[in-house]
Design an enzyme around this catalytic site. Structure first.
Site, PDB file in Angstrom:
ATOM      1  N   ASP A 131      25.603  20.879   9.666  1.00  0.00           N
ATOM      2  CA  ASP A 131      24.634  21.078  10.745  1.00  0.00           C
ATOM      3  C   ASP A 131      24.187  19.787  11.408  1.00  0.00           C
ATOM      4  OD1 ASP A 131      23.173  20.403   8.297  1.00  0.00           O
ATOM      5  OD2 ASP A 131      21.370  20.768   9.473  1.00  0.00           O
TER       6      ASP A 131
ATOM      7  N   ASP B 207      27.746  21.847   3.660  1.00  0.00           N
ATOM      8  CA  ASP B 207      26.492  21.143   3.455  1.00  0.00           C
ATOM      9  C   ASP B 207      25.489  22.180   2.928  1.00  0.00           C
ATOM     10  OD1 ASP B 207      24.463  19.056   3.835  1.00  0.00           O
ATOM     11  OD2 ASP B 207      23.808  20.280   5.536  1.00  0.00           O
TER      12      ASP B 207
ATOM     13  N   ASP C 217      21.301  21.808   2.756  1.00  0.00           N
ATOM     14  CA  ASP C 217      20.052  21.920   3.506  1.00  0.00           C
ATOM     15  C   ASP C 217      20.325  22.031   5.003  1.00  0.00           C
ATOM     16  OD1 ASP C 217      17.606  20.987   1.521  1.00  0.00           O
ATOM     17  OD2 ASP C 217      19.518  20.063   1.000  1.00  0.00           O
TER      18      ASP C 217
END
Length: 227
Positions: free
Chosen positions: A171, A12, A14
């Site tokens: 995250d 991922d 961001d």
């Protein structure tokens, strides 16, 4: 691959590879103020990220009053113009990212990105961070007809990176649900933009620093090496 269990690792963007919260917060608050709303504290914005720019704006509008589609439509061009002009004013790679990526490359691992950020914005940010050409694939929220947590974008990133045994690093609950749906092992970070305690993400491994990534991947790799 010198015995490393994964042929590719997908990330991922961001909240995973880069702390983009300051610039996303600035773009969101610029848009809110332009629409006559109050700005939102940066810490609150961190927990709104993960579903793309339009969803971030929708959440910000809902938190400050009217979050209707009409208001999102009105604010989205404002958000995009500001964010494109300031996409990496303060965004930066998390500590340890560069060393972890280099270590994976030294193992012969292909790197890829699977994000809900619009692909054009993702590529712009990647270039601004000095990573242009480093990733075998960049799959954004608008690259396919579906986005995470649908597994198709992750499958596409893995295929573009050369296929074979792969792992996903993220995250958020969106990331862990994507990995689960795709049947791919997942490592989650405890310090990203999650909207819940990291222990509740359901990742196969949870790490507190990028230094722990390769040991976590090796620990996950017993079955993957046969894939």
């Amino acid at each position: 691959m010198n015995g490393f269990p994964f042929r590719s690792v997908v990330f991922d963007l961001d909240g995973t590879l880069a702390d983009t919260a300051p610039d996303l917060t600035a773009a969101l608050n610029h848009s809110l103020v332009a629409l006559g709303r109050a700005p939102i504290a940066g810490e609150a914005v961190r927990h709104m990220v993960g579903h793309g720019a339009r969803a971030l704006l929708a959440r910000g509008l809902a938190a400050t009053g009217d979050g209707s589609e009409a208001e999102v439509d009105r604010g989205f061009p404002i958000f995009m113009a500001f964010y494109q002009a300031h996409i990496a004013d303060h965004s930066q790679a998390f500590p340890g990212v560069e060393a972890a990526l280099a270590a994976l490359e030294a193992e012969g691992v292909a790197l890829a990105i699977c994000t809900n950020k619009l692909e054009g914005l993702a590529r712009q940010l990647i270039a601004a961070l000095g990573w242009e050409g480093r990733f075998a694939a960049v799959i954004g929220g608008d690259t396919l007809a579906v986005r995470k947590p649908d597994p198709a974008p992750l499958h596409a990133a893995i295929a573009a990176a050369g296929g074979g045994p792969a792992a996903f690093v993220g995250d958020s609950i969106t990331d862990t649900e994507t990995a689960r749906a795709a049947g791919v092992p997942c490592v989650a970070l405890s310090f990203g933009f999650s909207d819940r305690p990291p222990e509740q993400l359901g990742a196969d491994r949870l790490i507190d620093h990028w230094d722990a990534l390769l040991p976590a991947l090796r620990a996950l790799g017993g079955g993957a090496a046969q894939g």
